[in-house]
Design a protein around this motif. Sequence first.
Motif, mmCIF file in Angstrom:
data_model
loop_
_atom_site.group_PDB
_atom_site.id
_atom_site.type_symbol
_atom_site.label_atom_id
_atom_site.label_comp_id
_atom_site.label_asym_id
_atom_site.label_seq_id
_atom_site.Cartn_x
_atom_site.Cartn_y
_atom_site.Cartn_z
ATOM 1 N N SER A 79 0.833 -1.212 0.000
ATOM 2 C CA SER A 79 0.000 0.000 0.000
ATOM 3 C C SER A 79 0.862 1.254 0.000
ATOM 4 C CB SER A 79 -0.947 -0.008 1.201
ATOM 5 O OG SER A 79 -0.222 -0.002 2.417
ATOM 6 N N ASP A 80 1.963 1.251 0.770
ATOM 7 C CA ASP A 80 2.862 2.404 0.775
ATOM 8 C C ASP A 80 3.460 2.635 -0.606
ATOM 9 O OD1 ASP A 80 2.388 2.801 3.440
ATOM 10 O OD2 ASP A 80 4.319 2.023 4.138
ATOM 11 N N ALA A 81 3.960 1.569 -1.221
ATOM 12 C CA ALA A 81 4.602 1.701 -2.530
ATOM 13 C C ALA A 81 3.614 2.176 -3.585
ATOM 14 C CB ALA A 81 5.213 0.365 -2.948
ATOM 15 N N ALA A 82 2.400 1.630 -3.577
ATOM 16 C CA ALA A 82 1.399 2.022 -4.571
ATOM 17 C C ALA A 82 0.962 3.466 -4.383
ATOM 18 C CB ALA A 82 0.192 1.088 -4.491
ATOM 19 N N SER A 83 0.789 3.900 -3.134
ATOM 20 C CA SER A 83 0.342 5.281 -2.905
ATOM 21 C C SER A 83 1.446 6.285 -3.253
ATOM 22 C CB SER A 83 -0.101 5.462 -1.455
ATOM 23 O OG SER A 83 0.983 5.306 -0.560
ATOM 24 N N ILE A 84 2.705 5.944 -2.982
ATOM 25 C CA ILE A 84 3.811 6.833 -3.347
ATOM 26 C C ILE A 84 3.935 6.935 -4.859
ATOM 27 C CG2 ILE A 84 6.328 7.055 -3.313
ATOM 28 C CD1 ILE A 84 6.270 5.930 -0.475
ATOM 29 N N ALA A 85 3.787 5.808 -5.559
ATOM 30 C CA ALA A 85 3.852 5.830 -7.026
ATOM 31 C C ALA A 85 2.722 6.670 -7.598
ATOM 32 C CB ALA A 85 3.781 4.404 -7.569
ATOM 33 N N CYS A 86 1.550 6.567 -7.015
ATOM 34 C CA CYS A 86 0.401 7.358 -7.461
ATOM 35 C C CYS A 86 0.659 8.849 -7.260
ATOM 36 C CB CYS A 86 -0.850 6.917 -6.716
ATOM 37 S SG CYS A 86 -2.279 7.995 -6.935
#
Length: 408
Positions: free
Chosen positions: A56-63
Motif C-alpha cells: 500500500s505504501d509503494a502504490a500510494s507513493i507511485a500514485c
Amino acid sequence: MTSRLGQRAEFSGLSKQRGAISLTFVMLLPVLLAVMSVAVFFSMYTQALVRAAQASDAASIACAYQQQGSNTMARKYLDYYRPMFVPDAVPTSSQMDAQNGCHVSTQYSFEPLMPEVLPAAAEGKKQVHASSDSTSRLVASVSSQPTEFSLVLDISGSMVKKLPQLKQIITDVIEDINSLNSQVRFSIVPFQTGVTVKDAPWYSKSLTKAKCVDGLSYTAGRWDPEKTVDDLDSPAATLSMHDVTPGPWLDRCSETATILPLTADLSQLKSYVAGLKTSGSSTASYQGLIWGVRTLTEKWQQEWLVEEQSAVKPAQRLVLFTDGKDSPRYPEFLNELIEADLCNVIQQELGIEMSFIGFGVDDSRLEQFRECAGRDDLVYDANNTADLEAYFRSALQLETSTRIVLGK
C-alpha cells in the motif's frame, strides 16, 4: 537368583517409565500442535500484514509521484509484495482515490495451517485477512523569493474569438498559483494600437475618464527611439504625457481595458481578466511592452503608489502575448527600439526577464521576439489552445520544490 530378580525389577521399572513418557507425550501432543499452529499462524499473519503495508505504501507513493493511479497499478504492487512464505495469499482488494491524495487500501487473505487445532478456530477452513491503508500526497513549496509578473496582452479586434480562451487560461493559471500561497503580484497591460490608463496617480488629478498614453519620446516633433529607451524608467513628471491624444500613430485605445497596476489580490485579478473585451483593429505591441515595464520598475511602482511587498528583491518577469504583427502603419517601430538597445536595457539594467507568446504568428514575428528576448526558450509559438495553455504555464511557472508526504 537374587541378581536375576533384581534385573527383572529394574526392567519392569524402566518399562513403566517409558510407558509414562509415551502417555504424557500423547496427552501433550494436541497442546504442542496447537502451540506450533498458533506460532505458524502468527508468523504467516505478521508477514502478510507487513507485506500489505509495503504494497500500500509503494502504490500510494507511485500514485502521488505520477499524479495518477489505478487499481491495476495497485494490484501490480500487491503481486510484487505477495508474501513468499504464505503461498496461498492472494490480493483480494485495492482501492485508489487520486483526488484526495492517493489513498490505497490493500488486503492479503490466506488459509491458516491446521485451523482445526487453533484455539479460536471454527469448524472447517477459515480465511484470514491482513489489510493496510496508505495515503500519499505530492506537496509543492514555492521559493521564498517574491515574484512580480506583468502580462502584456493583445486585445485588438483579431482576438475576438480567441480572447475567451485566453481569459480562461490565465484564470486557471492564476488559481493554481493562488493555491500555492506564494508571494506573487501581477499587473496587466492590455494593448491594441495604444494603451489606456484611468485614475493613474501620476497623471493629471482631474483625469476621471480613460485616457490613451504614449510610451514613445520625441525630438523636434519626431519620435526618437534612443530617447524612448532613455526615458523608459524616467519619472512621470519628466515625460510629456499630459496632453496625449490619438494621432496618426495612435488611432485609438480601449475605453474599458485600462492598465491594472501590480496587485497581490488574485481575486481582483481574476475579476479584471473576466472583464477584458477586444477593441480596435490595429496592433502596437511596443506600446504594451513599454508600459508593461513601467508597471514593474521600482521608480514606476512608486508612481503607481504600489507598496513594496518585502525587503527581498522580487524576481520580475514580463510576458507579452499577441496573435499577429504590429499594424502596417508602423511595423518597424519595435525593430528600431530593439536596435536602440531597448531589450538589453530591460533585461540587463532593469533586471526584468521577458517572454513572448505568439498565437498563430509568422516566422518573422517570432524572429523579432527572439532577437528581443536573446534566448529561443523564452519565445513560444502556439498554434492551438493546448499549446497556448502549456506556454502560459511555462512562462508563469514559479520556482518550486516538491516532496511526497506519506500519511494524511
